[in-house]
Design an enzyme around this catalytic site. Structure first.
Site, short mmCIF file in Angstrom:
data_model
loop_
_atom_site.label_atom_id
_atom_site.label_comp_id
_atom_site.label_asym_id
_atom_site.label_seq_id
_atom_site.Cartn_x
_atom_site.Cartn_y
_atom_site.Cartn_z
N TYR A 11 0.83 -1.22 0.00
CA TYR A 11 0.00 0.00 0.00
C TYR A 11 0.86 1.28 0.00
O TYR A 11 0.79 2.09 -0.92
CB TYR A 11 -0.93 -0.07 1.22
N LEU A 33 5.12 -10.49 -2.79
CA LEU A 33 3.72 -10.48 -3.26
C LEU A 33 2.80 -11.27 -2.33
O LEU A 33 1.72 -11.69 -2.75
CB LEU A 33 3.61 -10.99 -4.71
N TYR A 141 4.16 -5.90 17.27
CA TYR A 141 4.40 -5.15 16.03
C TYR A 141 5.30 -3.95 16.32
O TYR A 141 6.37 -3.79 15.71
CB TYR A 141 3.06 -4.73 15.42
N PHE A 169 2.01 7.48 11.58
CA PHE A 169 0.80 7.28 12.36
C PHE A 169 -0.15 6.49 11.45
O PHE A 169 0.31 5.52 10.85
CB PHE A 169 0.34 8.61 12.96
N ASN A 170 -1.41 6.79 11.30
CA ASN A 170 -2.29 5.87 10.54
C ASN A 170 -2.40 6.26 9.06
O ASN A 170 -3.11 7.21 8.72
CB ASN A 170 -3.67 5.81 11.19
N ILE A 205 -16.75 -1.67 16.09
CA ILE A 205 -15.98 -0.66 16.85
C ILE A 205 -15.32 -1.40 18.00
O ILE A 205 -16.00 -1.92 18.89
CB ILE A 205 -16.91 0.46 17.37
N GLY A 281 -3.86 -4.93 22.50
CA GLY A 281 -2.66 -4.29 21.94
C GLY A 281 -2.87 -2.86 21.51
O GLY A 281 -1.91 -2.16 21.18
N1 UDP Z 1 -10.64 -0.40 14.54
C1 UDP Z 1 -11.96 -0.70 14.83
N2 UDP Z 1 -12.60 -1.64 14.06
C2 UDP Z 1 -11.99 -2.29 13.03
C3 UDP Z 1 -10.64 -1.97 12.74
C4 UDP Z 1 -9.99 -1.02 13.52
O1 UDP Z 1 -12.56 -0.15 15.76
O2 UDP Z 1 -12.63 -3.13 12.39
C5 UDP Z 1 -9.94 0.60 15.35
C6 UDP Z 1 -8.66 0.07 16.01
O3 UDP Z 1 -8.97 -0.47 17.26
C7 UDP Z 1 -7.82 1.35 16.09
C8 UDP Z 1 -8.28 2.17 14.87
O4 UDP Z 1 -9.53 1.63 14.50
O5 UDP Z 1 -8.14 2.08 17.23
C9 UDP Z 1 -7.33 2.06 13.70
O6 UDP Z 1 -7.05 0.70 13.48
P1 UDP Z 1 -6.32 0.17 12.18
O7 UDP Z 1 -6.32 -1.32 12.25
O8 UDP Z 1 -6.92 0.82 10.97
O9 UDP Z 1 -4.85 0.76 12.29
P2 UDP Z 1 -3.74 0.60 13.46
O10 UDP Z 1 -4.01 1.73 14.43
O11 UDP Z 1 -3.88 -0.75 14.06
O12 UDP Z 1 -2.45 0.79 12.73
#
Ligand code: UDP
Length: 326
Positions: A11, A33, A141, A169-170, A205, A281
């Site tokens: 990505y 891949l 991780y 970050f995200n 959530i 986590g």
């Molecule tokens: N999250 C959620 N439901 C999902 C996937 C993620 O509530 O189906 C929450 C997760 O707990 C975190 C945020 O969304 O607080 C972002 O999660 P993601 O897996 O996208 O990225 P990360 O923070 O793990 O890198």
């Protein structure tokens, strides 16, 4: 320059390749891949299929011509999975990475931009998080990425391999051509968009009892092309003799509920969200101070608004209903 991009079919790596090609670099992608997509490697880049931990594969790539710098994206990156199978994360993110560093040493490549993560911090001591804050990962991780950061420090000392460690970050959003396609999908924004497009009934959530205003986790979402841009700047900074660690985020946190609301606004669709338990986590809040990247790398995020980030992700999702279709 000729740049080796590990994980360049993934990505974030694929968008970095897009930027590198756009400004005229020559690119060789090394990707197994397993999670990346052949179709995400744009024409113009060479693709070598192989493992970062396979020294022969690395020697073949380095042997086809001098590599001026490495961008190391290839990784396992799922917080939830890492809690269940920590060994997989230390093997791929740390042990395999050491093979790459040893190959760099053997072939005389001394510059690397490393994809690190906000997960190295764990539960923050203050928000926004600064690079000088303590690193105490809440999951394997983050610990495996921190381990590789630590290895980089000692490879610098022993062999002069210089690095810039970018703590994302995200990552979210899409470029015009390239977007997010994981199988299975576990990331919040693409999952929400699958609900918006009718591919999925509801999004879960994970946890509504965190110490945040609405009880759900808060994250700092950053556009994938802004991340790619930071890699280009990091490459230039390495050339100018700089090295170090940089946070990459927008300094603005959004809760899981706020992201769902944003996606409703942007897509005009109803999105069903189900409240379930916490995902082990997950820290409650991860929001960056990226002042250092702005000041020292000259980073200027261009798509910092959450609506814009979700809009580009939605645009890609609608244009690629089957993802890359592989
Ligand atoms: N999250 C959620 N439901 C999902 C996937 C993620 O509530 O189906 C929450 C997760 O707990 C975190 C945020 O969304 O607080 C972002 O999660 P993601 O897996 O996208 O990225 P990360 O923070 O793990 O890198």
């Amino acid at each position: 320059m000729r740049i080796l991009v590990t994980g360049g079919a993934g990505y974030i790596g694929s968008v970095a390749v897009e930027e590198l090609l756009r400004i005229g670099h020559s690119v060789v992608v090394l990707d197994n891949l397993s999670k990346g997509h052949r179709a995400a490697v744009l024409p113009g880049a060479d693709l070598a299929i192989g493992e970062v931990g396979d020294r022969d594969a690395l020697d073949r790539v380095f042997g086809t011509g001098p590599v001026d710098a490495v961008m190391h994206f290839a990784a396992d990156s799922l917080v939830g999975e890492s809690m269940k199978v920590p060994g997989k994360y230390f093997r791929s993110n740390l042990c395999e990475g050491l093979q790459l560093l040893d190959a760099m040493k053997a072939h005389g490549t001394s510059k690397i931009v490393f994809s690190s993560t906000a997960a190295v911090y764990g539960e923050p001591v203050s928000v926004p998080i600064r690079e000088t804050d303590p690193s105490s990962p809440s999951n394997p991780y983050g610990a495996s990425k921190l381990g590789f950061e630590s290895a980089l420090r000692w490879y610098r000392e022993a062999y002069g391999i210089r690095s810039i460690r970018l703590r994302y970050f995200n990552a979210a959003g899409a470029s015009e051509l390239l977007g997010e396609d994981h199988d299975p999908e576990t990331h919040l924004i693409p999952l929400i968009l699958e609900v918006a497009s009718g591919k999925r009934e509801a999004v879960d959530i994970f946890g509504t009892d965190y110490e945040t205003p609405d009880g759900t986790c808060i994250r700092d979402y950053v556009h994938v092309t802004d991340l790619a841009q930071a890699h280009i700047l990091a490459l230039g900074a390495l050339d100018d003799g700089r090295e170090g660690v940089y946070n990459l985020g927008n300094g603005e946190g959004y809760s899981v509920r706020e992201v769902v609301d944003c996606a409703c606004r942007v897509t005009g669709e109803e999105i069903t969200a189900r409240e379930v338990g916490r995902r082990p986590g997950d820290p409650a809040i991860l929001v960056a101070s990226s002042d250092r990247a702005v000041r020292e790398l000259g980073w200027r995020p261009r798509q910092a608004e959450i609506d814009e980030i979700v809009r580009t992700a939605w645009q890609w999702h609608v244009a690629h209903p089957g993802g890359y279709g592989e």
